[in-house]
Write a protein that holds these residues in place. Structure first.
Motif, PDB file in Angstrom:
ATOM      1  N   SER A  64       0.798  -1.234   0.000  1.00 18.01           N
ATOM      2  CA  SER A  64       0.000   0.000   0.000  1.00 18.01           C
ATOM      3  C   SER A  64       0.824   1.275   0.000  1.00 18.01           C
ATOM      4  O   SER A  64       0.261   2.353  -0.171  1.00 18.01           O
ATOM      5  CB  SER A  64      -0.889   0.047   1.244  1.00 18.01           C
ATOM      6  N   HIS A  65       2.136   1.145   0.247  1.00 19.22           N
ATOM      7  CA  HIS A  65       2.919   2.381   0.343  1.00 19.22           C
ATOM      8  C   HIS A  65       4.408   2.096   0.190  1.00 19.22           C
ATOM      9  O   HIS A  65       4.996   1.408   1.015  1.00 19.22           O
ATOM     10  CB  HIS A  65       2.655   3.046   1.702  1.00 19.22           C
ATOM     11  N   THR A  66       4.987   2.638  -0.867  1.00 18.27           N
ATOM     12  CA  THR A  66       6.439   2.519  -1.019  1.00 18.27           C
ATOM     13  C   THR A  66       6.960   3.716  -1.801  1.00 18.27           C
ATOM     14  O   THR A  66       6.189   4.545  -2.286  1.00 18.27           O
ATOM     15  CB  THR A  66       6.822   1.185  -1.702  1.00 18.27           C
ATOM     16  N   HIS A  67       8.276   3.820  -1.861  1.00 22.08           N
ATOM     17  CA  HIS A  67       8.932   4.926  -2.584  1.00 22.08           C
ATOM     18  C   HIS A  67      10.069   4.350  -3.420  1.00 22.08           C
ATOM     19  O   HIS A  67      11.099   3.956  -2.867  1.00 22.08           O
ATOM     20  CB  HIS A  67       9.541   5.935  -1.604  1.00 22.08           C
ATOM     21  N   SER A  68       9.895   4.315  -4.737  1.00 23.67           N
ATOM     22  CA  SER A  68      10.968   3.747  -5.564  1.00 23.67           C
ATOM     23  C   SER A  68      12.218   4.618  -5.518  1.00 23.67           C
ATOM     24  O   SER A  68      13.312   4.146  -5.840  1.00 23.67           O
ATOM     25  CB  SER A  68      10.490   3.576  -7.010  1.00 23.67           C
ATOM     26  N   THR A 243      -1.120  10.265   1.081  1.00 22.11           N
ATOM     27  CA  THR A 243      -0.311  11.228   1.823  1.00 22.11           C
ATOM     28  C   THR A 243       0.249  10.613   3.096  1.00 22.11           C
ATOM     29  O   THR A 243      -0.116   9.505   3.470  1.00 22.11           O
ATOM     30  CB  THR A 243      -1.161  12.492   2.115  1.00 22.11           C
ATOM     31  N   HIS A 244       1.190  11.327   3.717  1.00 21.81           N
ATOM     32  CA  HIS A 244       1.812  10.873   4.973  1.00 21.81           C
ATOM     33  C   HIS A 244       1.239  11.677   6.128  1.00 21.81           C
ATOM     34  O   HIS A 244       1.302  12.903   6.106  1.00 21.81           O
ATOM     35  CB  HIS A 244       3.323  11.137   4.971  1.00 21.81           C
ATOM     36  N   VAL A 245       0.720  11.001   7.144  1.00 18.73           N
ATOM     37  CA  VAL A 245       0.206  11.749   8.292  1.00 18.73           C
ATOM     38  C   VAL A 245       0.578  11.060   9.600  1.00 18.73           C
ATOM     39  O   VAL A 245       0.367   9.859   9.778  1.00 18.73           O
ATOM     40  CB  VAL A 245      -1.332  11.911   8.229  1.00 18.73           C
ATOM     41  N   ALA A 280      -0.487   7.189   4.920  1.00 17.93           N
ATOM     42  CA  ALA A 280       0.631   6.336   5.320  1.00 17.93           C
ATOM     43  C   ALA A 280       0.957   6.615   6.782  1.00 17.93           C
ATOM     44  O   ALA A 280       1.014   7.773   7.197  1.00 17.93           O
ATOM     45  CB  ALA A 280       1.848   6.618   4.441  1.00 17.93           C
ATOM     46  N   HIS A 281       1.101   5.553   7.535  1.00 25.15           N
ATOM     47  CA  HIS A 281       1.565   5.562   8.940  1.00 25.15           C
ATOM     48  C   HIS A 281       0.455   5.643   9.977  1.00 25.15           C
ATOM     49  O   HIS A 281       0.139   4.661  10.614  1.00 25.15           O
ATOM     50  CB  HIS A 281       2.628   6.636   9.179  1.00 25.15           C
ATOM     51  N   SER A 282      -0.091   6.847  10.226  1.00 27.53           N
ATOM     52  CA  SER A 282      -1.158   6.953  11.231  1.00 27.53           C
ATOM     53  C   SER A 282      -0.717   6.357  12.565  1.00 27.53           C
ATOM     54  O   SER A 282      -1.426   5.562  13.170  1.00 27.53           O
ATOM     55  CB  SER A 282      -2.409   6.226  10.703  1.00 27.53           C
ATOM     56  N   THR A 331       5.423  -1.438   2.830  1.00 28.56           N
ATOM     57  CA  THR A 331       6.819  -1.599   3.250  1.00 28.56           C
ATOM     58  C   THR A 331       7.434  -0.255   3.588  1.00 28.56           C
ATOM     59  O   THR A 331       8.388  -0.192   4.340  1.00 28.56           O
ATOM     60  CB  THR A 331       7.664  -2.219   2.121  1.00 28.56           C
ATOM     61  N   ASP A 332       6.872   0.852   3.002  1.00 25.28           N
ATOM     62  CA  ASP A 332       7.579   2.116   2.917  1.00 25.28           C
ATOM     63  C   ASP A 332       8.785   1.886   2.017  1.00 25.28           C
ATOM     64  O   ASP A 332       8.959   0.800   1.471  1.00 25.28           O
ATOM     65  CB  ASP A 332       7.954   2.642   4.311  1.00 25.28           C
ATOM     66  N   GLY A 333       9.617   2.884   1.813  1.00 30.60           N
ATOM     67  CA  GLY A 333      10.748   2.710   0.900  1.00 30.60           C
ATOM     68  C   GLY A 333      11.773   1.737   1.459  1.00 30.60           C
ATOM     69  O   GLY A 333      11.808   1.486   2.662  1.00 30.60           O
TER      70      GLY A 333
HETATM   71 ZN    ZN Z   1       6.532   6.900   3.076  1.00 32.15          ZN
END
Ligand code: ZN
Length: 508
Positions: A64-68, A243-245, A280-282, A331-333
């Motif tokens: 659901s959330h990563t950064h290449s 978004t990241h919060v 992302a995160h919460s 996973t996040d990046g």
């Molecule tokens: Zn992130």
């Protein structure tokens, strides 16, 4: 149209009828789509038959959330909270943009590793300063088209100066350092909307499985008009507002320092919490925040591994689920993880919430984790009509696992094996939209050896340049450390370092 018949397999459909209860049967795939699931299915004479005995067929996993943008920084950092880690992973003082071929390889490598480990869909929120460029976005799309993954892709946007998006920064940072941080005029909401609209008309929907999503980096990093424009366009195009919060306590303090309220309350008042919103995160959310999130129908990406790597804390997943929030796993990046394997996140997320409190009726179960990794993730990506479960009419995004392997030997409960035992080593075949992209442990779409050779040849120079950049940015570390320290000392009535346990004695 090509037909594939998987015969006599154990099927974990994660659909409404079966949930995570497996059953035996066949799956018929026609082109990109699942045409039938059931016993004794028949197929045409030209159909490819896959013998399913001793195999588990399950939905492909959703990251659901990563950064290449972080792909080349795996195995590089440790022992830093987000605000300090950002200095090195996303330096304030930057070099020019990464070269076109490296941009392609960086995206491709992430997708290759993902597919090999059972991730058939990911949401890539890459960062590509200094500007948003449609050609470069096209390069990232081309990598995902070539390797055969399903993806939501965006280049993250922000238009508020970093020092104005952090608490205490202007007072803590010496003026001579602040003077070095001249990023020029920030992008306007109109200019970013023009870019997004071009992306929608030229790239969105590519290959039937690659979408553009809208990714304002974080509420405190974007102006109100930019956030509102992003939200309206996301709704209009039925794509995530990603978004990241509230990843860190510093961000929790940020909301109170800058807006006089939590960042979630700020977003709610602004009107940017809704079905399209993926957070992302919460981690540092209050009960009031969770109520607002549940009422608005938002999703979160739970990055259980990354949150530990950066010491961010433990997201209150049980309370988020109780509030009605959709949960996917991310996973996040790979420089805060350091892999793109969702199986690892499943295991960590399956275990860590058991230390959130002694009430074991509230611990997160393996069934819940499997849902998060599949249909929950799909919903967070606004793709639940397309992927995330094995159902007639949905895309054939699936994994075939060999049950004659250590993680399943002997077989007890499939969901529990998947969360607590499996690490991806049992995956034999990966299919995305009916196309076999990995077979017998090998990617079928790209030459892995050739790509590894090229990375070994080209990337060291890039990493050497990055090491120089890290040295230049180290000058800001004491400032970020002080911001982190001051934020840690603020009592905001929450503690996420021990999950849901009370924060400061006698409070919360
Ligand atoms: Zn992130």
């Amino acid at each position: 149209m090509t037909e594939i018949l998987i015969r006599g397999a154990k099927i974990l459909a994660v659909d409404a009828a079966h949930g995570t209860e497996p059953f035996d049967g066949d799956i018929l795939i026609e082109g990109a789509t699942i045409r039938a699931i059931g016993p004794q299915l028949s197929a045409g004479p030209d159909a490819q038959i896959i013998e399913g005995r001793g195999k588990l067929v399950m939905p492909g996993l959703v990251n659901s959330h990563t950064h290449s943008s972080e792909t080349f920084f795996r195995g590089r950092y440790q022992g830093m909270p987000l605000e300090i880690w950002l200095l090195y992973a996303y330096p304030l003082l930057m070099n020019g943009a990464i070269g076109e071929r490296l941009l392609y390889l960086r995206s491709l490598l992430l997708a290759m590793e993902s597919l090999k480990n059972g991730v058939t869909t990911f949401c890539d929120d890459f960062f590509d300063p200094p500007k948003h460029d449609l050609d470069r976005l096209g390069t990232v799309f081309r990598a995902y088209d070539d390797v055969g993954i399903r993806a939501n892709v965006s280049s993250a946007v922000m238009n508020i100066h970093t020092l104005d998006a952090l608490p205490f920064a202007r007072e803590v940072m010496p003026q001579n350092l602040q003077d070095q941080l001249d990023f020029g005029p920030p992008i306007t909401a109109d200019a970013y909307m023009d870019y997004c609209k071009s992306a929608f008309s030229s790239l969105h929907g590519k290959a039937g499985r690659l979408n553009f999503m809208i990714a304002p980096s974080a509420p405190q990093r974007c102006t109100r008009d930019l956030l509102l424009a992003c939200y309206d366009l996301a709704r209009d195009k039925a794509v995530p507002f990603h978004t990241h919060v509230l990843e860190t306590k510093t961000q929790a303090v940020t909301g109170h320092e800058i807006y006089g309220k939590s960042l979630i309350a700020y977003m709610a008042d602004l009107g940017v919490l809704g079905r399209n919103t993926t957070i992302a995160h919460s981690v540092w959310v209050s009960d009031d925040d969770m109520r607002l999130m549940g009422e608005a129908g938002v999703s979160i990406a739970h990055n259980a591994v990354s949150n530990q790597k950066l010491g961010a804390g433990i997201s209150p997943i049980r309370r988020l689920l109780d509030a009605g929030v959709t949960v996917g796993l991310g996973t996040d990046g790979v420089c805060s993880n350091d892999t793109s394997r969702i199986f690892d996140v499943m295991r960590v997320a399956g275990l860590i919430h058991s230390v959130s409190g002694p009430d074991y009726s509230k611990w997160v179960t393996a069934d819940e984790i499997v849902r998060m990794a599949t249909i929950g993730g799909a919903r967070s990506a606004m793709l639940e009509q397309v992927t995330g479960s094995l159902e007639v009419g949905k895309a054939a995004d699936l994994l075939i696992l060999n049950l004659r392997n250590y993680p399943f030997m002997p077989l007890n409960n499939v969901a529990k094996h998947l969360v607590y035992s499996e690490n991806g080593s049992s995956i034999e075949t990966v299919m995305v939209a009916g196309r076999i992209v990995m077979q017998a442990g090998k990617l079928t779409t790209v030459d892995e050896d050739a790509i590894f050779d090229e990375i070994a040849e080209l990337v060291p120079v890039h990493l050497a340049e990055h090491a120089e950049l890290e040295k230049r940015n180290a000058v800001f570390e004491p400032v970020m450390a002080e911001i982190h320290r001051r934020s840690m000392l603020q009592d905001i009535g929450l503690n996420r370092y021990q999950g849901d346990l009370p924060a400061w004695p006698g409070k919360n």
